[in-house]
Write a protein that holds these residues in place. Structure first.
Motif, PDB file in Angstrom:
ATOM      1  N   LEU A  11       0.885  -1.100  -0.089  1.00 28.12           N
ATOM      2  CA  LEU A  11       0.064  -0.197   0.125  1.00 28.12           C
ATOM      3  C   LEU A  11       0.943   1.312  -0.071  1.00 28.12           C
ATOM      4  CD1 LEU A  11      -2.462  -1.305   2.812  1.00 28.12           C
ATOM      5  CD2 LEU A  11      -2.582  -1.163   0.256  1.00 28.12           C
ATOM      6  N   THR A  12       1.413   1.429  -1.129  1.00 27.27           N
ATOM      7  CA  THR A  12       2.274   2.549  -1.333  1.00 27.27           C
ATOM      8  C   THR A  12       3.374   2.254  -0.443  1.00 27.27           C
ATOM      9  OG1 THR A  12       0.761   4.205  -1.646  1.00 27.27           O
ATOM     10  CG2 THR A  12       2.877   5.052  -0.850  1.00 27.27           C
ATOM     11  N   THR A  13       4.141   1.104  -0.879  1.00 28.17           N
ATOM     12  CA  THR A  13       5.152   0.590   0.174  1.00 28.17           C
ATOM     13  C   THR A  13       6.030   0.128  -0.639  1.00 28.17           C
ATOM     14  OG1 THR A  13       5.322  -1.091   1.850  1.00 28.17           O
ATOM     15  CG2 THR A  13       4.216  -1.655   0.010  1.00 28.17           C
ATOM     16  N   LEU A  14       7.307  -0.010  -0.076  1.00 26.61           N
ATOM     17  CA  LEU A  14       8.511  -0.529  -0.708  1.00 26.61           C
ATOM     18  C   LEU A  14       8.042  -2.012  -1.140  1.00 26.61           C
ATOM     19  CD1 LEU A  14      11.283   0.581   1.543  1.00 26.61           C
ATOM     20  CD2 LEU A  14      10.765   1.346  -0.956  1.00 26.61           C
ATOM     21  N   LYS A  15       8.561  -2.407  -2.040  1.00 25.37           N
ATOM     22  CA  LYS A  15       8.000  -3.591  -2.591  1.00 25.37           C
ATOM     23  C   LYS A  15       8.532  -4.813  -1.841  1.00 25.37           C
ATOM     24  CE  LYS A  15       5.342  -4.520  -6.656  1.00 25.37           C
ATOM     25  NZ  LYS A  15       5.286  -4.372  -7.738  1.00 25.37           N
ATOM     26  N   ARG A  16       8.845  -4.890  -1.154  1.00 26.52           N
ATOM     27  CA  ARG A  16       8.085  -5.851  -0.437  1.00 26.52           C
ATOM     28  C   ARG A  16       8.994  -6.774   0.532  1.00 26.52           C
ATOM     29  NH1 ARG A  16       4.076  -4.875  -3.899  1.00 26.52           N
ATOM     30  NH2 ARG A  16       4.514  -5.195  -5.762  1.00 26.52           N
ATOM     31  N   ALA A  17       8.909  -6.467   1.528  1.00 24.00           N
ATOM     32  CA  ALA A  17       9.517  -7.085   2.628  1.00 24.00           C
ATOM     33  C   ALA A  17       8.524  -7.328   3.497  1.00 24.00           C
ATOM     34  CB  ALA A  17      10.554  -6.575   3.460  1.00 24.00           C
ATOM     35  N   THR A  18       8.552  -8.625   4.493  1.00 21.08           N
ATOM     36  CA  THR A  18       7.573  -9.010   5.260  1.00 21.08           C
ATOM     37  C   THR A  18       7.574  -8.234   6.607  1.00 21.08           C
ATOM     38  OG1 THR A  18       8.853 -10.481   6.405  1.00 21.08           O
ATOM     39  CG2 THR A  18       7.786 -11.266   4.363  1.00 21.08           C
ATOM     40  N   ALA A  19       6.430  -8.092   7.267  1.00 16.72           N
ATOM     41  CA  ALA A  19       6.340  -7.422   8.638  1.00 16.72           C
ATOM     42  C   ALA A  19       7.222  -8.182   9.683  1.00 16.72           C
ATOM     43  CB  ALA A  19       4.840  -7.494   9.076  1.00 16.72           C
ATOM     44  N   THR A  20       7.467  -9.449   9.287  1.00 17.23           N
ATOM     45  CA  THR A  20       8.183 -10.117  10.291  1.00 17.23           C
ATOM     46  C   THR A  20       9.825  -9.583   9.828  1.00 17.23           C
ATOM     47  OG1 THR A  20       6.952 -12.235  10.329  1.00 17.23           O
ATOM     48  CG2 THR A  20       9.049 -12.535  11.136  1.00 17.23           C
ATOM     49  N   GLY A  21      10.064  -9.395   8.560  1.00 15.90           N
ATOM     50  CA  GLY A  21      11.332  -9.057   8.411  1.00 15.90           C
ATOM     51  C   GLY A  21      11.489  -7.857   8.870  1.00 15.90           C
ATOM     52  N   ALA A  22      10.612  -6.908   8.730  1.00 17.98           N
ATOM     53  CA  ALA A  22      10.855  -5.489   9.192  1.00 17.98           C
ATOM     54  C   ALA A  22      11.075  -5.341  10.836  1.00 17.98           C
ATOM     55  CB  ALA A  22       9.646  -4.401   8.818  1.00 17.98           C
ATOM     56  N   PRO A  51       4.798 -21.414  -9.817  1.00 17.73           N
ATOM     57  CA  PRO A  51       5.824 -22.316  -9.266  1.00 17.73           C
ATOM     58  C   PRO A  51       6.941 -22.150 -10.077  1.00 17.73           C
ATOM     59  CG  PRO A  51       3.905 -23.379  -8.780  1.00 17.73           C
ATOM     60  CD  PRO A  51       3.415 -22.279  -9.861  1.00 17.73           C
ATOM     61  N   ALA A  52       8.176 -21.792  -9.732  1.00 16.24           N
ATOM     62  CA  ALA A  52       9.653 -22.186 -10.477  1.00 16.24           C
ATOM     63  C   ALA A  52      10.096 -23.307 -10.077  1.00 16.24           C
ATOM     64  CB  ALA A  52      10.373 -21.036 -10.041  1.00 16.24           C
ATOM     65  N   ALA A  53      10.597 -23.813 -11.130  1.00 13.60           N
ATOM     66  CA  ALA A  53      11.149 -25.200 -10.868  1.00 13.60           C
ATOM     67  C   ALA A  53      12.497 -25.114 -10.190  1.00 13.60           C
ATOM     68  CB  ALA A  53      11.499 -25.949 -12.104  1.00 13.60           C
ATOM     69  N   GLN A  54      12.893 -26.261  -9.353  1.00 12.84           N
ATOM     70  CA  GLN A  54      14.281 -26.118  -8.570  1.00 12.84           C
ATOM     71  C   GLN A  54      15.117 -26.013  -9.608  1.00 12.84           C
ATOM     72  OE1 GLN A  54      15.292 -26.188  -5.718  1.00 12.84           O
ATOM     73  NE2 GLN A  54      17.349 -26.665  -5.975  1.00 12.84           N
ATOM     74  N   GLY A  55      16.225 -25.227  -9.415  1.00 14.31           N
ATOM     75  CA  GLY A  55      17.170 -24.902 -10.246  1.00 14.31           C
ATOM     76  C   GLY A  55      16.932 -24.177 -11.449  1.00 14.31           C
ATOM     77  N   GLU A  56      15.649 -23.658 -11.452  1.00 17.99           N
ATOM     78  CA  GLU A  56      15.388 -22.700 -12.817  1.00 17.99           C
ATOM     79  C   GLU A  56      15.993 -21.472 -12.621  1.00 17.99           C
ATOM     80  OE1 GLU A  56      11.356 -21.361 -15.371  1.00 17.99           O
ATOM     81  OE2 GLU A  56      11.069 -22.350 -13.324  1.00 17.99           O
ATOM     82  N   PHE A  57      16.240 -20.704 -11.344  1.00 17.83           N
ATOM     83  CA  PHE A  57      16.827 -19.637 -11.226  1.00 17.83           C
ATOM     84  C   PHE A  57      17.677 -19.681 -10.117  1.00 17.83           C
ATOM     85  CE2 PHE A  57      12.166 -18.685 -12.544  1.00 17.83           C
ATOM     86  CZ  PHE A  57      12.402 -18.198 -14.053  1.00 17.83           C
ATOM     87  N   PRO A  58      18.836 -20.360 -10.419  1.00 21.00           N
ATOM     88  CA  PRO A  58      19.795 -20.478  -9.506  1.00 21.00           C
ATOM     89  C   PRO A  58      20.443 -19.543  -8.840  1.00 21.00           C
ATOM     90  CG  PRO A  58      20.691 -21.278 -11.640  1.00 21.00           C
ATOM     91  CD  PRO A  58      19.335 -20.696 -11.746  1.00 21.00           C
ATOM     92  N   PHE A  59      20.282 -18.397  -9.255  1.00 20.41           N
ATOM     93  CA  PHE A  59      21.116 -17.072  -8.764  1.00 20.41           C
ATOM     94  C   PHE A  59      20.117 -16.378  -7.589  1.00 20.41           C
ATOM     95  CE2 PHE A  59      19.045 -16.578 -12.868  1.00 20.41           C
ATOM     96  CZ  PHE A  59      18.000 -15.692 -12.629  1.00 20.41           C
ATOM     97  N   MET A  60      18.988 -16.872  -7.541  1.00 17.56           N
ATOM     98  CA  MET A  60      17.897 -16.173  -6.629  1.00 17.56           C
ATOM     99  C   MET A  60      18.140 -16.647  -5.136  1.00 17.56           C
ATOM    100  SD  MET A  60      15.324 -14.225  -6.611  1.00 17.56           S
ATOM    101  CE  MET A  60      14.216 -13.631  -5.540  1.00 17.56           C
ATOM    102  N   VAL A  61      18.055 -15.578  -4.409  1.00 17.56           N
ATOM    103  CA  VAL A  61      18.385 -15.825  -2.999  1.00 17.56           C
ATOM    104  C   VAL A  61      17.276 -15.303  -2.117  1.00 17.56           C
ATOM    105  CG1 VAL A  61      20.652 -16.296  -3.242  1.00 17.56           C
ATOM    106  CG2 VAL A  61      19.680 -14.009  -2.346  1.00 17.56           C
ATOM    107  N   HIS A  62      16.974 -15.775  -0.814  1.00 17.29           N
ATOM    108  CA  HIS A  62      16.143 -15.307   0.092  1.00 17.29           C
ATOM    109  C   HIS A  62      16.838 -14.823   1.187  1.00 17.29           C
ATOM    110  CE1 HIS A  62      13.215 -15.243   3.380  1.00 17.29           C
ATOM    111  NE2 HIS A  62      12.236 -14.939   2.635  1.00 17.29           N
ATOM    112  N   LEU A  63      16.494 -13.452   1.693  1.00 23.42           N
ATOM    113  CA  LEU A  63      17.202 -12.938   2.637  1.00 23.42           C
ATOM    114  C   LEU A  63      16.250 -12.982   3.951  1.00 23.42           C
ATOM    115  CD1 LEU A  63      18.333  -9.790   0.947  1.00 23.42           C
ATOM    116  CD2 LEU A  63      19.349 -11.924   1.291  1.00 23.42           C
ATOM    117  N   SER A  64      16.786 -13.109   5.141  1.00 23.08           N
ATOM    118  CA  SER A  64      16.027 -13.329   6.395  1.00 23.08           C
ATOM    119  C   SER A  64      15.019 -12.299   6.748  1.00 23.08           C
ATOM    120  CB  SER A  64      16.905 -13.769   7.637  1.00 23.08           C
ATOM    121  OG  SER A  64      18.070 -12.723   7.803  1.00 23.08           O
ATOM    122  N   MET A  65      15.476 -10.947   6.409  1.00 25.24           N
ATOM    123  CA  MET A  65      14.476  -9.950   6.826  1.00 25.24           C
ATOM    124  C   MET A  65      13.177  -9.788   5.945  1.00 25.24           C
ATOM    125  SD  MET A  65      16.796  -8.827   4.314  1.00 25.24           S
ATOM    126  CE  MET A  65      18.306  -7.897   5.131  1.00 25.24           C
TER     127      MET A  65
END
Length: 268
Positions: A11-22, A51-65
């Motif tokens: 909602l007019t927000t930075l795109k997109r971290a989670t409340a938990t991450g914040a 859904p993306a297949a395993q290994g389809e975008f191997p450069f993609m990472v998830h950050l804990s925030m």
């Protein structure tokens, strides 16, 4: 809303971290940035994705925030500035890589050692940052666009964010979607002077329905280059809501900062 990561999108927000991450950032003393005049960014997942297949975008990472990112080098992640705190030593970020499903036993986890946020970042434009990893990962990296020739056509966006605006549910599985380029003139019809054309670009369908969302912040927007290889042209940054008709997503224009990013990576 920041869409992408500690929430810049939503909602007019930075795109997109989670409340938990914040919340985690706040505990660590890392204040996520805000998209526009100063809304606090909120992460979101890919709306209308598959859904993306395993290994389809191997450069993609998830950050804990609660943000996404892409391997720029084997030991450096490119993400959004609003996902991280100030530049300097930082061992609080856990990077998950090598798995489309975050719960997979194949997932690789590694800690951060440093963060470099875009110089002069003040929650409007310049929404990029680098995270140095404690060790290099044996995974493919994602090249970035060095000029504007690929800032057109149809792009791929990916993320583990929300699948609809306002949802706090996160699927845990990487989703992907295609979104078309939207010119600055058309994008400004909605965002007006909130858009920084020299530093940001837009993508999305006039009818809405497909978009990045909360928790997708920092993730790459990419397409194929002339040699058929993936190349990152945008970083999920912010937007008003998720997948609304007539409201494109806003992405950091990577080519505008290619030299700065390369220099920053060399100095980490």
């Amino acid at each position: 809303m920041t869409r992408h990561a500690p929430e810049r999108r939503g909602l007019t927000t930075l795109k997109r971290a989670t409340a938990t991450g914040a919340a985690a950032l706040a505990v660590a003393g890392l204040q996520p940035g805000s998209a526009h005049a100063a809304p606090v960014p909120i992460p979101a997942p890919v709306v209308g994705g598959t859904p993306a297949a395993q290994g389809e975008f191997p450069f993609m990472v998830h950050l804990s925030m609660g943000c996404g990112g892409a391997l720029y080098r084997n030991d450096v992640v490119l993400t959004a500035a609003h996902c991280v705190g100030r530049s300097g030593r930082n061992t609080s970020v856990t990077v998950t890589a090598g798995a489309a499903d975050l719960r997979s036993t194949a997932a690789i986890k590694v800690k951060s050692t440093k963060v470099k946020r875009a110089p002069g970042y003040h929650h409007k434009g310049r929404d990029w940052a680098l995270i140095k990893l404690a060790r290099p990962l044996d995974l493919p990296t994602l090249n970035i666009a060095e000029d504007g020739r690929y800032n057109k056509g149809t792009f791929t966006v990916v993320g583990w964010g929300a699948t609809q605006e306002g949802s706090r549910s996160r699927p845990g599985k990487l989703l992907k979607a295609k979104v078309p380029f939207v010119g600055d003139g058309q994008c400004k019809r909605h965002y007006g002077n909130r858009l920084v054309p020299a530093e940001e670009m837009c993508a999305g369908y006039p009818r809405g329905g497909v978009d990045t969302c909360s928790g997708d912040s920092g993730g790459p927007m990419f397409r194929k280059d002339d040699s058929g290889q993936w190349i990152e042209v945008g970083i999920t940054s912010w937007g008003d809501g998720c997948a609304r008709a007539g409201v494109p997503g806003v992405y950091t224009e990577v080519s505008a900062f290619a030299k700065n990013i390369a220099w920053a990576a060399d100095t980490l």
